[in-house]
Design a protein around this motif. Structure first.
Motif, PDB file in Angstrom:
ATOM      1  N   THR A 108       0.815  -1.215   0.000  1.00 35.60           N
ATOM      2  CA  THR A 108       0.000   0.000   0.000  1.00 35.60           C
ATOM      3  C   THR A 108       0.850   1.267   0.000  1.00 35.60           C
ATOM      4  O   THR A 108       0.328   2.358   0.196  1.00 35.60           O
ATOM      5  CB  THR A 108      -0.934   0.010   1.228  1.00 35.60           C
ATOM      6  N   GLY A 109       2.154   1.125  -0.176  1.00 38.10           N
ATOM      7  CA  GLY A 109       3.034   2.292  -0.240  1.00 38.10           C
ATOM      8  C   GLY A 109       3.475   2.813   1.115  1.00 38.10           C
ATOM      9  O   GLY A 109       4.031   3.904   1.204  1.00 38.10           O
ATOM     10  N   GLY A 110       3.251   2.019   2.161  1.00 33.39           N
ATOM     11  CA  GLY A 110       3.579   2.493   3.506  1.00 33.39           C
ATOM     12  C   GLY A 110       5.054   2.716   3.743  1.00 33.39           C
ATOM     13  O   GLY A 110       5.437   3.618   4.494  1.00 33.39           O
ATOM     14  N   LEU A 111       5.910   1.911   3.095  1.00 34.41           N
ATOM     15  CA  LEU A 111       7.353   2.017   3.341  1.00 34.41           C
ATOM     16  C   LEU A 111       7.886   3.405   2.999  1.00 34.41           C
ATOM     17  O   LEU A 111       8.710   3.954   3.728  1.00 34.41           O
ATOM     18  CB  LEU A 111       8.103   0.962   2.527  1.00 34.41           C
ATOM     19  N   ARG A 112       7.421   3.975   1.906  1.00 36.24           N
ATOM     20  CA  ARG A 112       7.884   5.311   1.501  1.00 36.24           C
ATOM     21  C   ARG A 112       7.604   6.338   2.597  1.00 36.24           C
ATOM     22  O   ARG A 112       8.471   7.141   2.956  1.00 36.24           O
ATOM     23  CB  ARG A 112       7.178   5.735   0.210  1.00 36.24           C
ATOM     24  N   TYR A 113       6.387   6.301   3.149  1.00 37.62           N
ATOM     25  CA  TYR A 113       6.014   7.280   4.165  1.00 37.62           C
ATOM     26  C   TYR A 113       6.653   6.965   5.509  1.00 37.62           C
ATOM     27  O   TYR A 113       6.947   7.872   6.298  1.00 37.62           O
ATOM     28  CB  TYR A 113       4.491   7.357   4.268  1.00 37.62           C
ATOM     29  N   SER A 114       6.874   5.683   5.781  1.00 44.82           N
ATOM     30  CA  SER A 114       7.572   5.316   7.010  1.00 44.82           C
ATOM     31  C   SER A 114       9.002   5.851   6.987  1.00 44.82           C
ATOM     32  O   SER A 114       9.498   6.377   7.989  1.00 44.82           O
ATOM     33  CB  SER A 114       7.579   3.793   7.180  1.00 44.82           C
ATOM     34  N   PHE A 129      18.246  -0.929   6.755  1.00 48.75           N
ATOM     35  CA  PHE A 129      18.303  -2.152   5.967  1.00 48.75           C
ATOM     36  C   PHE A 129      16.879  -2.563   5.611  1.00 48.75           C
ATOM     37  O   PHE A 129      16.010  -2.638   6.494  1.00 48.75           O
ATOM     38  CB  PHE A 129      18.979  -3.280   6.744  1.00 48.75           C
ATOM     39  N   ILE A 130      16.629  -2.838   4.334  1.00 50.98           N
ATOM     40  CA  ILE A 130      15.315  -3.266   3.870  1.00 50.98           C
ATOM     41  C   ILE A 130      15.440  -4.701   3.364  1.00 50.98           C
ATOM     42  O   ILE A 130      16.123  -4.963   2.370  1.00 50.98           O
ATOM     43  CB  ILE A 130      14.787  -2.345   2.752  1.00 50.98           C
ATOM     44  N   PRO A 137      12.059  -1.402  -4.150  1.00 54.46           N
ATOM     45  CA  PRO A 137      11.071  -0.359  -4.450  1.00 54.46           C
ATOM     46  C   PRO A 137      11.557   0.541  -5.590  1.00 54.46           C
ATOM     47  O   PRO A 137      12.693   1.000  -5.580  1.00 54.46           O
ATOM     48  CB  PRO A 137      10.977   0.429  -3.128  1.00 54.46           C
ATOM     49  N   LYS A 138      10.701   0.774  -6.578  1.00 53.84           N
ATOM     50  CA  LYS A 138      11.098   1.549  -7.755  1.00 53.84           C
ATOM     51  C   LYS A 138      11.491   2.985  -7.395  1.00 53.84           C
ATOM     52  O   LYS A 138      12.312   3.596  -8.068  1.00 53.84           O
ATOM     53  CB  LYS A 138       9.952   1.562  -8.776  1.00 53.84           C
ATOM     54  N   TRP A 139      10.898   3.518  -6.356  1.00 56.41           N
ATOM     55  CA  TRP A 139      11.129   4.915  -5.995  1.00 56.41           C
ATOM     56  C   TRP A 139      12.341   5.084  -5.071  1.00 56.41           C
ATOM     57  O   TRP A 139      12.747   6.199  -4.767  1.00 56.41           O
ATOM     58  CB  TRP A 139       9.893   5.479  -5.275  1.00 56.41           C
ATOM     59  N   LEU A 140      12.944   3.970  -4.624  1.00 56.97           N
ATOM     60  CA  LEU A 140      14.023   4.044  -3.643  1.00 56.97           C
ATOM     61  C   LEU A 140      15.330   4.499  -4.292  1.00 56.97           C
ATOM     62  O   LEU A 140      15.731   3.987  -5.336  1.00 56.97           O
ATOM     63  CB  LEU A 140      14.228   2.670  -2.991  1.00 56.97           C
ATOM     64  N   PRO A 145      23.843   6.386   0.747  1.00 58.01           N
ATOM     65  CA  PRO A 145      24.786   5.523   1.475  1.00 58.01           C
ATOM     66  C   PRO A 145      24.226   4.982   2.784  1.00 58.01           C
ATOM     67  O   PRO A 145      24.834   4.091   3.390  1.00 58.01           O
ATOM     68  CB  PRO A 145      25.978   6.453   1.727  1.00 58.01           C
ATOM     69  N   ARG A 146      23.084   5.500   3.230  1.00 59.92           N
ATOM     70  CA  ARG A 146      22.518   5.054   4.501  1.00 59.92           C
ATOM     71  C   ARG A 146      21.423   4.013   4.330  1.00 59.92           C
ATOM     72  O   ARG A 146      20.760   3.633   5.296  1.00 59.92           O
ATOM     73  CB  ARG A 146      21.961   6.257   5.271  1.00 59.92           C
ATOM     74  N   VAL A 147      21.222   3.530   3.085  1.00 56.50           N
ATOM     75  CA  VAL A 147      20.173   2.548   2.825  1.00 56.50           C
ATOM     76  C   VAL A 147      20.756   1.346   2.096  1.00 56.50           C
ATOM     77  O   VAL A 147      21.506   1.505   1.126  1.00 56.50           O
ATOM     78  CB  VAL A 147      19.026   3.160   1.988  1.00 56.50           C
ATOM     79  N   THR A 148      20.418   0.131   2.562  1.00 58.80           N
ATOM     80  CA  THR A 148      20.868  -1.099   1.925  1.00 58.80           C
ATOM     81  C   THR A 148      19.696  -2.059   1.794  1.00 58.80           C
ATOM     82  O   THR A 148      18.945  -2.258   2.753  1.00 58.80           O
ATOM     83  CB  THR A 148      21.983  -1.784   2.744  1.00 58.80           C
TER      84      THR A 148
END
Length: 424
Positions: A108-114, A129-130, A137-140, A145-148
């Motif tokens: 439902t797109g919650g990850l983006r807003y979280s 870390f995801i 996610p296409k938008w990620l 450097p802080r996201v893996t």
């Protein structure tokens, strides 16, 4: 007289110059010592694997999400293929069917807003870390450097346990993420920060981990079966049903034949696995009244997690083998919190927070009036931890009504967390 005054003035000026030179030398030495100490600290941090650590906490804390995009056509094909295989080789109760429905894995797109709420309210977290089954996610922004993004294959020890559609199986393996801090926060993608939070909302040096709890668990899973009767090495026929986790396996696991009433049972495996986990803990630590964990972030220490795996190796391994949610899952959040409080050798310090006002839980349904009312109330309450869950079957509900509701929820989160993102 004038000559003597000039001599006196000259001597005073000379002394002042010498004094300033000495002061500058002392200041330079002090500055150099400060630089040396700073460099030593920075070197020590690099040696400890904390290079680049610059946030104001006494130790690094990372954030872990588990995420799946059930709307992805490839994911739908994998799930449909697995459903077909499972129907052919196993007896599928209504509960199993629910846990393999497309709605269970809908995005439902919650990850983006979280993540937006993290950026605004918890920017002291070191890294995110995801954990996914290979999806991204296409938008990620992967250049951040802080996201893996972590693949399930990187954390599961046994390749035969994959693919998995079971969240408990995945959760029992997240502590194995390479480079993960010794203490970290785990959240689902439907959990958000509603206002500023600090490390002290999760952990304090004086009292340890803050444990957010809710209502007590039930002492009975059915009219005739008590929780203490489950997994007690005695086969109790009154407990050998879907409601009661098949007596915790005491009667030999799932029966070969199911009665028509059991086939129509849509009892959620989450609640059943809580009953089972409670029974496992009764056996290990004695009978106690235990509470559900709050729907929010979970603060985890790796050493406690490892202790739990060592204490319940069979139950954890069995949970990791499950391809979908099962009544015989060692429910991760519930088991971790109660092991921390009852069985951990490394961390016996904890701070229980029962039904805390910091946590808010909202379940979205197709009742638009109630959903709008509760979402607006949620925005006014400004709780620190927010869980916006949904109880919608995306396959059977009215598409027009569903589309209208999801659009409203998306606009609500966009407005809420966009404002949050911009506010000071």
């Amino acid at each position: 007289m004038t000559k003597r005054c000039l001599q006196y003035l000259f001597v005073c000026m000379l002394l002042m110059c010498l004094w300033n030179i000495k002061i500058n030398e002392i200041s330079d030495q002090t500055l150099e010592v400060h630089r040396i100490r700073s460099n030593t600290k920075e070197k020590s941090r690099r040696e400890e694997g904390q290079s680049g650590w610059k946030f104001k906490t006494s130790f690094p804390v990372d954030l872990v999400y588990t995420w799946v995009n059930g709307s992805d056509p490839a994911q739908k094909k994998r799930l449909a293929r697995f459903r077909k295989t499972y129907f052919r080789t196993n007896l599928l109760t209504a509960t199993r069917a629910i846990n393999l429905s497309f709605s269970r894995f809908a995005d439902t797109g919650g990850l983006r807003y979280s993540l937006r709420s993290v950026e605004k309210c918890a920017n002291w977290l070191r890294h995110v870390f995801i954990v996914t089954n290979g999806q991204v996610p296409k938008w990620l922004n992967l250049r951040n450097p802080r996201v893996t993004v972590v693949n399930h294959k990187e954390i599961f020890d046994n390749p035969d346990d994959l693919p998995t559609f079971s969240s408990p199986a995945i959760e029992h393996n997240i502590y194995k993420i390479r480079g993960l801090s010794d203490r970290f926060i785990y959240m689902n993608d439907d959990v958000f920060f509603g206002r500023k939070v600090s490390l002290e909302d999760f952990y304090t040096k004086q009292k340890g981990t803050k444990v957010y709890l809710e209502n007590p668990t039930s002492t009975q899973c059915s009219r005739k079966c008590k929780i203490v009767m489950i997994k007690n090495d005695v086969c109790d026929d009154v407990c050998n049903n879907d409601h009661c986790a098949w007596d915790g396996g005491d009667c030999g696991g799932f029966p070969e034949r199911l009665t028509p009433t059991e086939k129509n049972t849509a009892h959620l495996d989450y609640l059943t696995s809580i009953f089972y986990t409670n029974a496992v803990f009764n056996r290990a630590f004695g009978r106690r009244k235990r509470r559900y964990g709050a729907h929010g972030p979970l603060f985890i220490e790796k050493k406690v997690n490892r202790d739990m795996v060592k204490r319940f190796p069979t139950e954890v391994a069995e949970t990791c083998r499950h391809k979908m949610r099962s009544p015989l899952d060692l429910q991760f959040g519930f088991s971790y919190l109660h092991f921390l409080m009852e069985g951990s050798n490394h961390s016996r310090r904890f701070d229980p927070r029962i039904t805390s006002s910091s946590v808010a839980f909202l379940e979205i349904t197709l009742n638009e009036t109630k959903t709008r009312k509760y979402l607006n109330l949620l925005q006014k309450l400004k709780r620190k931890f927010i869980c916006i869950n949904d109880d919608i079957d995306y396959c059977t509900e009215s598409r027009l009504q569903l589309r209208r509701l999801l659009l409203y929820c998306k606009n609500f989160m966009s407005q809420c967390f966009h404002t949050l993102h911009r506010s000071k």
